[in-house]
Design an enzyme around this catalytic site. Structure first.
Site, short mmCIF file in Angstrom:
data_model
loop_
_atom_site.label_atom_id
_atom_site.label_comp_id
_atom_site.label_asym_id
_atom_site.label_seq_id
_atom_site.Cartn_x
_atom_site.Cartn_y
_atom_site.Cartn_z
CG LEU A 61 -51.37 8.29 -3.57
CD1 LEU A 61 -52.39 7.25 -4.01
CD2 LEU A 61 -51.56 8.60 -2.10
CB ALA A 62 -44.27 8.62 -3.29
NE ARG A 69 -47.93 -3.13 -11.88
CZ ARG A 69 -49.04 -2.40 -11.98
NH1 ARG A 69 -49.79 -2.51 -13.06
NH2 ARG A 69 -49.38 -1.54 -11.04
N GLY A 106 -57.70 1.46 -14.17
CA GLY A 106 -59.05 1.32 -13.64
C GLY A 106 -60.03 1.95 -14.62
CG ASN A 149 -48.22 0.90 -13.63
OD1 ASN A 149 -48.21 1.41 -12.53
ND2 ASN A 149 -49.18 1.13 -14.50
CE1 TYR A 209 -6.26 15.17 -18.64
CE2 TYR A 209 -4.06 14.96 -17.70
CZ TYR A 209 -5.43 15.10 -17.54
OH TYR A 209 -5.96 15.18 -16.28
CG ASN A 229 -0.21 26.14 -31.53
OD1 ASN A 229 -1.33 26.09 -32.01
ND2 ASN A 229 0.72 25.21 -31.74
NE ARG A 236 15.25 18.27 -29.31
CZ ARG A 236 14.64 19.11 -30.13
NH1 ARG A 236 13.33 19.32 -30.04
NH2 ARG A 236 15.33 19.75 -31.04
C1 UD1 Z 1 -54.08 3.20 -9.83
C2 UD1 Z 1 -55.62 3.27 -9.75
C3 UD1 Z 1 -56.21 3.02 -11.14
C4 UD1 Z 1 -55.66 4.06 -12.09
C5 UD1 Z 1 -54.12 4.08 -12.07
C6 UD1 Z 1 -53.63 5.28 -12.84
C7 UD1 Z 1 -56.27 2.46 -7.55
C8 UD1 Z 1 -56.85 1.34 -6.77
N1 UD1 Z 1 -56.12 2.26 -8.84
O1 UD1 Z 1 -53.76 1.87 -10.22
O2 UD1 Z 1 -57.64 3.11 -11.08
O3 UD1 Z 1 -56.12 3.79 -13.40
O4 UD1 Z 1 -53.62 4.19 -10.74
O5 UD1 Z 1 -52.24 5.30 -12.98
O6 UD1 Z 1 -55.99 3.49 -6.99
N2 UD1 Z 1 -49.14 3.55 -3.61
C9 UD1 Z 1 -48.93 3.85 -2.29
N3 UD1 Z 1 -49.29 2.95 -1.34
C10 UD1 Z 1 -49.88 1.76 -1.65
C11 UD1 Z 1 -50.09 1.46 -3.01
C12 UD1 Z 1 -49.73 2.38 -3.97
O7 UD1 Z 1 -48.42 4.90 -1.95
O8 UD1 Z 1 -50.20 0.99 -0.70
C13 UD1 Z 1 -48.71 4.53 -4.63
C14 UD1 Z 1 -47.70 3.98 -5.59
O9 UD1 Z 1 -46.38 4.27 -5.14
C15 UD1 Z 1 -48.02 4.73 -6.88
C16 UD1 Z 1 -49.49 5.07 -6.76
O10 UD1 Z 1 -49.84 4.87 -5.39
O11 UD1 Z 1 -47.28 5.93 -6.97
C17 UD1 Z 1 -50.35 4.17 -7.65
O12 UD1 Z 1 -50.18 2.81 -7.27
P1 UD1 Z 1 -50.18 1.66 -8.35
O13 UD1 Z 1 -50.00 0.38 -7.64
O14 UD1 Z 1 -49.26 1.97 -9.46
O15 UD1 Z 1 -51.70 1.74 -8.86
P2 UD1 Z 1 -52.27 1.25 -10.25
O16 UD1 Z 1 -52.41 -0.23 -10.21
O17 UD1 Z 1 -51.51 1.84 -11.36
CA CA Z 2 -49.67 3.03 -11.51
#
Ligand code: UD1
Ligand code: CA
Length: 452
Positions: A7-8, A14, A140, A224, A362, A373, A436
């Site tokens: 998930l990226a 934040r 979470g 975060n 340099y 040298n 020189r």
């Molecule tokens: C999430 C978890 C939380 C856990 C924490 C651990 C959920 C709802 N919550 O919260 O339970 O403790 O990670 O680190 O999953 N991302 C997407 N698409 C989106 C939203 C997020 O790709 O629409 C990706 C972000 O880029 C990130 C990852 O998902 O790499 C986590 O998202 P983030 O918003 O940081 O979740 P947390 O609030 O940390």
């Molecule tokens: Ca996170």
């Protein structure tokens, strides 16, 4: 069969940054690169990266990784929504899906293995990593029965004060039976504080869902904000430095030293305080680096000393001494047993062996032989305002103090240059060059205004 999804797509609000969170750098690698490295040994059948916010930038940053499939999440509506985007891509896939948050960079491969093994052993619908944190703030919370079977995961902002007391947190690392997950993904709703589709909510539709605690909670720390980035960096540094000390390197005042995990140290290396080793750097055995030095993408031979100096993209041969206050950059090669001393800059230059450039010089675009040298204050004038030119200096040659070598220029072997010379023409072997103005001494001379 295993597929991995990362998930990226999130912005990482934040972080308060224009750069997508997963592209923030942690010790020389981006967060998402670290996540990709954490399972590379596993060789999954497929690897899908979910991108969204500045997706092209994330894709470009990952182009050195082969075989990645990028999946677009055009609107970031939550982690559950992100995984929903996989549905058309994994149609007919019958294996397990490992899901990793792109912002959890310290995960160890062994931990992922343990998660996958537990998943198989108990034939779970979902197995997820958890940790007991002293400070669970921001994570979470995971609620389990006595057998580690998950009843519910509640995001902190949706927790009651009593639920907040639970210190068992969700790491954001899951293994799912994909066909079962695919069936329930469409059921997610966004009736929570953030109005997002939470991946964690699938747990209420799946059975059994099992939590596995990690042994070392530090592995699952998520990034975060900048403060968490800094604390994760500190942990990473501690891991790297502890490992090098265990392997036989001396680190004097480790807290003041930073070492990227791409660096290699041979045994009996001594790293002095305030020293920073970065990128693809190798330090040969018996070498002493620091205090106060920065070495980046460089290879330092055996028994070398580098003191209060900056060395980038360079190679230094065995038994050489660099510094104090030297700067080597842009593809420098220093041979064995050389001295590069105080306030010397070398750029794109080679020194043979036993050559000294000891003070205030340099050398740019220069090829310098062995046993040369370079006198104090010798400068290669390598730039005519438009182009750079080369200087060649033969073995055994000596330049006098404050010589200017105007490039392009070739000095033969065993040449001697008189101090203060400005050398503009090539010099054959075995010559003395004096370029020189001759000194003029006027006897019995006084300023006219001065009384007798
Ligand atoms: C999430 C978890 C939380 C856990 C924490 C651990 C959920 C709802 N919550 O919260 O339970 O403790 O990670 O680190 O999953 N991302 C997407 N698409 C989106 C939203 C997020 O790709 O629409 C990706 C972000 O880029 C990130 C990852 O998902 O790499 C986590 O998202 P983030 O918003 O940081 O979740 P947390 O609030 O940390
Ligand atoms: Ca996170």
């Amino acid at each position: 069969m295993v597929a991995v999804a990362i998930l990226a797509a999130g912005r990482g609000t934040r972080m308060k940054s224009d750069l997508p969170k997963v592209l923030h750098s942690l010790g020389g690698l981006t967060l998402v690169e670290r996540v990709l490295n954490s399972f590379s040994e596993m060789k999954p059948q497929r690897c899908l990266v979910i991108v969204g916010y500045q997706g092209d930038r994330v894709k470009n940053a990952l182009n050195s990784f082969g075989d990645l499939e990028f999946v677009e999440q055009t609107q970031q509506l939550g982690t559950g929504h992100a995984v929903q985007q996989l549905l058309p891509h994994l149609e007919g896939f019958t294996g397990d899906l490992l899901v990793l948050n792109g912002d959890v960079p310290l995960l160890r491969p062994e931990t992922i293995k343990l998660l996958m093994q537990t998943h198989k052993q108990y034939q779970n619908a979902c197995t997820l990593l958890t940790a007991q944190l002293l400070n669970p703030q921001g994570y979470g919370r995971v609620f389990c029965n006595g057998q580690n079977l998950v009843k519910e995961i509640v995001e902190e902002r949706d927790c009651t004060p009593a639920q907040k007391q639970n210190r068992r947190v969700n790491a954001g690392i899951y293994c799912f039976n994909w066909p079962e997950l695919a069936k329930v993904l469409p059921k997610l709703q966004s009736n929570n504080d953030q109005q997002e589709y939470y991946l964690t909510d699938v747990c209420s539709f799946l059975e059994p869902v099992m939590a596995v605690d990690v042994e070392d909670y530090q592995e699952i720390l998520g990034v975060n904000d900048r403060k968490q980035l800094a604390s994760v960096y500190y942990i990473l540094q501690t891991r790297v430095k502890d490992a090098w000390m265990a392997a036989g390197a001396t680190l004097i005042d480790p807290d003041s030293i930073t070492i990227d995990d791409t660096v290699q140290l041979q045994p009996d290396v001594i790293i002095e305080p305030q020293t920073h080793l970065r990128g693809k750097t190798l330090i040969g055995s018996g070498s002493r680096i620091g205090p106060g030095s920065l070495i980046e993408d460089s290879e330092i031979g055996e028994n070398v000393t580098v003191m209060y100096s900056v060395v980038t993209n360079s190679i230094v041969g065995a038994n050489s001494r660099i510094g104090p206050y030297a700067h080597l950059r842009g593809d420098v090669k220093v041979g064995a047993s050389c001295k590069v001393g105080n306030f010397v800059e070398l750029k794109n230059s080679q020194l043979g062996s036993s050559t000294n450039v000891a003070h205030l010089s340099y050398m740019g675009d220069a090829t310098v032989g062995s046993r040369v040298n370079i006198g104090a204050g010798t400068i290669t004038a390598n730039y005519d305002g438009v182009n750079k030119h080369a200087t060649l200096i033969g073995d055994g040659t000596k330049t006098g103090s404050n010589s200017v070598l105007v490039a392009p220029l070739t000095l033969g072997t065993d040449v001697t240059i008189a101090a203060g010379s400005v050398v503009t023409e090539d010099v054959p072997d075995d010559c003395l060059v004096i370029a020189r103005a001759r000194q003029v001494v006027k006897p019995a001379w006084r300023l006219k205004s001065q009384p007798e």
